[in-house]
Design an enzyme around this catalytic site. Structure first.
Site, PDB file in Angstrom:
ATOM      1  N   TYR A 180      -2.953  -4.072 -36.349  1.00 51.62           N
ATOM      2  CA  TYR A 180      -3.493  -4.744 -37.539  1.00 51.62           C
ATOM      3  C   TYR A 180      -4.881  -5.313 -37.252  1.00 51.62           C
ATOM      4  O   TYR A 180      -5.559  -5.778 -38.170  1.00 51.62           O
ATOM      5  CB  TYR A 180      -2.597  -5.909 -38.006  1.00 51.62           C
ATOM      6  CG  TYR A 180      -1.161  -5.585 -38.323  1.00 51.62           C
ATOM      7  CD1 TYR A 180      -0.716  -4.278 -38.499  1.00 51.62           C
ATOM      8  CD2 TYR A 180      -0.225  -6.614 -38.468  1.00 51.62           C
ATOM      9  CE1 TYR A 180       0.619  -4.008 -38.792  1.00 51.62           C
ATOM     10  CE2 TYR A 180       1.107  -6.356 -38.765  1.00 51.62           C
ATOM     11  CZ  TYR A 180       1.519  -5.052 -38.914  1.00 51.62           C
ATOM     12  OH  TYR A 180       2.846  -4.812 -39.198  1.00 51.62           O
ATOM     13  N   HIS A 206       5.301   0.179 -31.995  1.00 56.27           N
ATOM     14  CA  HIS A 206       4.963   0.142 -33.425  1.00 56.27           C
ATOM     15  C   HIS A 206       5.547   1.327 -34.209  1.00 56.27           C
ATOM     16  O   HIS A 206       5.896   1.189 -35.378  1.00 56.27           O
ATOM     17  CB  HIS A 206       3.438   0.092 -33.603  1.00 56.27           C
ATOM     18  CG  HIS A 206       3.016  -0.507 -34.911  1.00 56.27           C
ATOM     19  ND1 HIS A 206       1.913  -1.311 -35.048  1.00 56.27           N
ATOM     20  CD2 HIS A 206       3.565  -0.431 -36.147  1.00 56.27           C
ATOM     21  CE1 HIS A 206       1.807  -1.693 -36.315  1.00 56.27           C
ATOM     22  NE2 HIS A 206       2.804  -1.177 -36.996  1.00 56.27           N
TER      23      HIS A 206
END
Ligand code: A2P
Length: 271
Positions: free
Chosen positions: A51, A109
């Site tokens: 992110y 992830h």
């Protein structure tokens, strides 16, 4: 509700609702959103190296002056890192970005890099997992898990590694059928976290959800978050607005089992 917990298979307590930070930009936006979440009682913050906002999230956490052990912070190993050495390096960088000496939860992830969704990385996931197991055993991560993993992806870890993932974080919301993954995780005592519990805003105008919101005298977003809680997942709603950040935490109401059935059976909900 923000101070209620579920317990992971290793005994670690995880707050029932987390604050999601996907798509919140590093800098003022991430700093201000996380500061507002902490000010309004959230103690569980979900971030990711991917992110690109770990620094601002970390700064907001530090400036909030809440004892670190009263918070639950998650980050994630970037999806393209599929080997032991780079996994170790990336985790160290993540700790440095936050300015922490440990993380509460660290996840792979995704089973594949985002630019080749569906490709097979079973061996790379095993290597990355072994690096994470080492940090876990050294106390630098309190719990380890995966994200966007299918039952087969998880099976690969269980069969070839020592520690069964404590968590699987998946995209989960009304209308997104993840029953197979939910059942598999339940069987293996893996807690499911729900990212995008509002489908990034795309389901908030669905007539059934609007009708249900009116019936329970809550907002459509609150119906969506309560739904995730009642499916035994930990929702991670994201917002950059204080009124919504507060609204998303006020979900202390019950949806009847009949109405839950209606919501579970909804399909094609996204607009
Ligand atoms: P914003 O950040 O401008 O408040 P998800 O958690 O599923 O990823 O959804 C996030 C999206 O939903 C964001 O666009 C966010 O907008 C919006 N959102 C978050 N909370 C609410 C709410 N209570 N009511 C309406 N929209 C919301």
């Amino acid at each position: 509700m923000l101070k209620e917990f579920r317990t992971l298979s290793n005994g670690i307590k995880i707050p029932k609702i987390g604050f999601g930070t996907w798509q919140i930009k590093n800098g003022d936006e991430a700093y201000n959103s996380v500061s507002l979440a902490l000010k309004n009682g959230y103690i569980h913050i979900d971030s990711a190296n991917g992110y690109a906002n770990e620094e601002s999230v970390g700064k907001a956490i530090k400036d909030a002056k809440i004892p670190r052990d009263k918070l639950f912070v998650t980050s994630k190993l970037p999806s393209h890192i599929k080997n032991y050495k780079d996994a170790k390096k990336s985790f160290e960088e993540t700790l440095e970005n936050f300015g922490f000496d440990y993380l509460d939860l660290y996840l792979i992830h995704a089973p594949w890099p985002w630019d080749s969704i569906g490709s097979n990385h079973d061996l790379g996931n095993i290597e990355a997992w072994k690096a994470m197991e080492e940090f876990y055993k050294a106390g630098k991560i309190k719990a380890i898990g995966v994200s966007n993993f299918s039952p087969d992806d998880i099976k690969n870890i269980i069969e070839h590694c020592e520690i069964t993932p404590h968590v699987n974080q998946i995209g989960f919301y009304i209308g997104r059928d993840q029953d197979g993954t939910l059942a598999y995780c339940k069987e293996n005592n893996i807690l499911v976290e729900a990212y995008s519990p509002l489908a990034t805003g795309k389901i908030l105008n669905h007539p059934t959800i609007l009708k249900m919101a009116k019936k329970y005298n809550v907002s459509p977003a609150q119906i969506c978050i309560r739904y995730c809680l009642d499916r035994n997942t930990v929702p991670l709603p994201k917002s950059t607005h204080e009124n919504r950040i507060i609204e998303n935490s006020k979900v202390d109401f019950n949806i009847s089992s009949e109405d839950m059935k209606v919501l579970i059976n909804l399909r094609n909900v996204e607009k």
